[in-house]
Design a protein around this motif. Structure first.
Motif, PDB file in Angstrom:
ATOM      1  N   VAL A  91       0.873  -1.182   0.000  1.00 56.34           N
ATOM      2  CA  VAL A  91       0.000   0.000   0.000  1.00 56.34           C
ATOM      3  C   VAL A  91       0.907   1.227   0.000  1.00 56.34           C
ATOM      4  N   ILE A  92       0.762   2.051  -1.021  1.00 57.15           N
ATOM      5  CA  ILE A  92       1.639   3.221  -1.160  1.00 57.15           C
ATOM      6  C   ILE A  92       0.834   4.474  -0.824  1.00 57.15           C
ATOM      7  N   VAL A  93       1.281   5.194   0.179  1.00 56.99           N
ATOM      8  CA  VAL A  93       0.599   6.435   0.545  1.00 56.99           C
ATOM      9  C   VAL A  93       1.270   7.567  -0.233  1.00 56.99           C
ATOM     10  N   GLY A  94       0.524   8.151  -1.155  1.00 57.48           N
ATOM     11  CA  GLY A  94       1.066   9.232  -1.986  1.00 57.48           C
ATOM     12  C   GLY A  94       1.008   8.866  -3.464  1.00 57.48           C
ATOM     13  N   GLY A  95       0.248   9.660  -4.218  1.00 54.54           N
ATOM     14  CA  GLY A  95       0.069   9.356  -5.651  1.00 54.54           C
ATOM     15  C   GLY A  95       0.796  10.348  -6.531  1.00 54.54           C
ATOM     16  N   SER A  96       2.057  10.640  -6.165  1.00 54.21           N
ATOM     17  CA  SER A  96       2.818  11.541  -7.024  1.00 54.21           C
ATOM     18  C   SER A  96       4.023  10.783  -7.602  1.00 54.21           C
ATOM     19  N   TYR A  97       5.072  11.523  -7.971  1.00 55.92           N
ATOM     20  CA  TYR A  97       6.155  10.930  -8.772  1.00 55.92           C
ATOM     21  C   TYR A  97       6.766   9.697  -8.133  1.00 55.92           C
ATOM     22  N   ILE A  98       7.236   9.833  -6.897  1.00 51.49           N
ATOM     23  CA  ILE A  98       7.945   8.720  -6.269  1.00 51.49           C
ATOM     24  C   ILE A  98       6.993   7.547  -6.056  1.00 51.49           C
ATOM     25  N   GLY A  99       5.796   7.837  -5.562  1.00 53.92           N
ATOM     26  CA  GLY A  99       4.825   6.780  -5.281  1.00 53.92           C
ATOM     27  C   GLY A  99       4.459   5.994  -6.537  1.00 53.92           C
ATOM     28  N   LEU A 100       4.251   6.701  -7.641  1.00 58.94           N
ATOM     29  CA  LEU A 100       3.799   6.014  -8.853  1.00 58.94           C
ATOM     30  C   LEU A 100       4.899   5.158  -9.470  1.00 58.94           C
ATOM     31  N   GLU A 101       6.141   5.621  -9.378  1.00 60.31           N
ATOM     32  CA  GLU A 101       7.239   4.793  -9.908  1.00 60.31           C
ATOM     33  C   GLU A 101       7.316   3.471  -9.138  1.00 60.31           C
ATOM     34  N   PHE A 102       7.217   3.569  -7.802  1.00 59.47           N
ATOM     35  CA  PHE A 102       7.246   2.330  -7.006  1.00 59.47           C
ATOM     36  C   PHE A 102       6.002   1.478  -7.282  1.00 59.47           C
ATOM     37  N   ALA A 103       4.867   2.135  -7.503  1.00 60.84           N
ATOM     38  CA  ALA A 103       3.617   1.391  -7.698  1.00 60.84           C
ATOM     39  C   ALA A 103       3.701   0.498  -8.938  1.00 60.84           C
ATOM     40  N   GLN A 104       4.069   1.096 -10.053  1.00 64.34           N
ATOM     41  CA  GLN A 104       4.130   0.291 -11.284  1.00 64.34           C
ATOM     42  C   GLN A 104       5.233  -0.775 -11.188  1.00 64.34           C
ATOM     43  N   MET A 105       6.360  -0.372 -10.614  1.00 65.09           N
ATOM     44  CA  MET A 105       7.488  -1.295 -10.481  1.00 65.09           C
ATOM     45  C   MET A 105       7.087  -2.546  -9.682  1.00 65.09           C
ATOM     46  N   TYR A 106       6.496  -2.335  -8.506  1.00 62.35           N
ATOM     47  CA  TYR A 106       6.149  -3.487  -7.664  1.00 62.35           C
ATOM     48  C   TYR A 106       5.011  -4.304  -8.258  1.00 62.35           C
TER      49      TYR A 106
END
Ligand SMILES: Cc1cc2nc3c(=O)[nH]c(=O)nc-3n(C[C@H](O)[C@H](O)[C@H](O)COP(=O)(O)OP(=O)(O)OC[C@H]3O[C@@H](n4cnc5c(N)ncnc54)[C@H](O)[C@@H]3O)c2cc1C
Length: 459
Positions: free
Chosen positions: A174-189
């Motif tokens: 669960v990633i808290v934060g939908g900006s640059y850093i969060g989205l890169e980790f989201a797609q990656m994971y």
């Protein structure tokens, strides 16, 4: 007895090392202080490791898509997270050692390892040593900001730093934060194989960008199975079994998200709280950043702040540009200024977003007469050949001067292609120059003159 220098640099991020070595080369007796990892955020826990991980994630994604391209892969695609991490560590090690050896091998430059703290406007203590200089440059950067949220004290969570040690696949990140850093980790994971949910307080992802950009980014994420919870007005955490229940809504009856791990990606906090700034007579702004003028001077004579810590940029290229500006002013009799910088950044999801200049929203707010051109990536031959047709290109132009005001290239190669527009903007020439150039076929950039040939008034 204090050790006397001509200049002291605190922090070895993206600006300090280049400035320290330049000052040493110019004959200044220089000291540089690092408390943790040489190379700072970008090298160790930011740009370089994340982009290395993004590359592993893309390899997994393309392997899964193999059949579409007529490529048969023997059996299901598995991601070995230990090897993914080893590869990332190898790339990081090379950069980190590169910076360390560079600094330690520079003549006239002394490296101190430890936490630097002001004792006066002209002196800094590191471990047991007191250093003195007439020029002190702060390149202390920042760290992940973790806001106080209900239940956070009772659960474990990851940040961009601690996630670098992860060598296993989280079941549900669960990633808290939908900006640059969060989205890169989201797609990656997600591509590594985790279930991923992004929890964002606002009503859009990457809120500073235009609606069409953030909507398309959302579509790209959701098409790969990243779950997105916007308008998360009541974010809270609770330990539940082996996992963490994350609440995202104040509304009754909305189910919690059953995560196995939580990553915080809600912004950065400058490293100014333990720098002894009061002893130097430097005040921070309400968010902890150190105010500087257009040539990076703080309010105290002889003290400069460069990189993320001055709040004028939040990128490696802006930190490095700060070094260039300061060095040009110090040594080259060239009065470069921060305000000459044009906004530019990338969002390194796949396909990436390259952004320069003003957004459409900003152009509208400025009230000037403008033209806009937009082309969907599905029209671009290169994108179709690669079966990567998500996204679009959008360019905004001043109707009178014909100068490019801003652009967003969201799609294959967007992070690279947008730089050709940035160069035209720095050159200060009208967009028509691009239309007279002959571009290489088949590429994405070759369609930019076509797009510019179809500009419409911005209503
Ligand atoms: C996950 C992530 C991904 C990113 N991706 C990108 C990207 O793709 N592109 C991009 O442009 N930017 C990216 N960034 C941002 C980029 O990393 C930063 O903008 C950049 O590192 C800022 O550099 P800096 O020189 O200001 O400081 P930093 O790189 O933060 O370095 C500061 C250094 O100072 C040291 N320090 C701090 N206080 C003291 C003290 N008192 N004494 C001694 N040493 C001290 C720290 O240990 C650190 O080494 C990313 C950031 C993150 C977190």
């Amino acid at each position: 007895m204090a050790e006397k220098f001509d200049a002291i640099v605190i922090g070895t991020g993206q600006a300090g090392p280049s400035l320290a070595t330049r000052m040493a080369r110019e004959g200044m007796k220089t000291a540089i202080i690092e408390r943790k990892l040489f190379g700072g955020t970008c090298v160790n826990v930011g740009c370089i490791p994340t982009k290395t991980l993004v590359a592993s994630a893309r390899a997994a994604h393309m392997a899964r898509r193999g059949e579409e391209f007529g490529v048969t892969v023997g059996g299901p695609i598995r991601v070995d997270m230990k090897r993914v991490k080893e590869r990332k560590d190898g790339v990081v090690r090379q950069s980190n050692q590169g910076v360390t050896n560079w600094l330690k091998g520079t003549e006239n430059l002394t490296v101190y390892e430890g936490h630097g703290r002001f004792e006066s406007p002209r002196s800094v203590r590191v471990n047991d040593t007191l250093l003195e200089a007439d020029k002190i440059i702060l390149n202390v950067g920042g760290r992940a900001f973790v806001p106080d949220m209900p239940g956070l004290g009772d659960v474990e969570y990851l940040t961009n730093s601690s996630i670098m040690d992860v060598d296993f696949l989280p079941e549900h990140l669960v990633i808290v934060g939908g900006s640059y850093i969060g989205l890169e980790f989201a797609q990656m994971y997600r591509r590594f194989g985790s279930r991923v949910t992004v929890v964002e307080r606002g009503d859009r992802l990457i809120a500073r960008d235009d609606d069409d950009v953030s909507d398309t980014v959302r579509e790209i994420m959701e098409a790969e199975g990243v779950e997105i919870r916007l308008n998360a007005d009541c974010i809270g955490f609770e330990k539940r079994g082996d996992g963490i229940a994350v609440s995202a809504s104040c509304a009754p009856g909305v189910e919690d998200i059953a995560g196995s791990h939580v990553l915080f990606a809600v912004g950065r906090k400058p490293n100014t709280d333990d720098l002894g700034l009061d002893k130097a007579g430097i005040a921070t702004d309400e968010r902890g950043f150190i105010p500087v003028d257009d040539q990076l001077r703080t309010d105290v004579d002889g003290i400069y702040a460069i990189g993320d810590v001055n709040g004028k940029g939040a990128f490696t290229h802006t930190a490095y540009n700060d070094y260039e500006i300061l060095a040009a002013n110090m040594f080259d009799n060239d009065p470069r200024r921060v305000s000459d910088r044009i906004t530019a950044y990338g969002l390194f999801i796949d396909p990436p977003l390259g952004r320069v200049g003003l957004t459409e929203r900003e152009v509208r707010a400025s009230g000037r007469k403008a033209l806009v051109g937009k082309m969907m990536m599905a029209r671009v031959g290169r994108a179709r050949e690669r079966s990567e047709t998500q996204g679009f290109m959008k360019i905004l132009v001043d109707a009178e001067s014909k100068h490019i005001l801003g652009a967003a290239i969201l799609g294959i190669g967007g992070d690279e292609i947008v730089q050709s527009l940035l160069d035209i903007m720095y050159a200060g020439v009208p967009y028509t120059v691009i239309q007279r150039a002959v571009h290489i076929h088949p590429t994405v950039a070759e369609l930019i003159p076509t797009l510019l040939g179809d500009l419409k008034p911005l209503e």
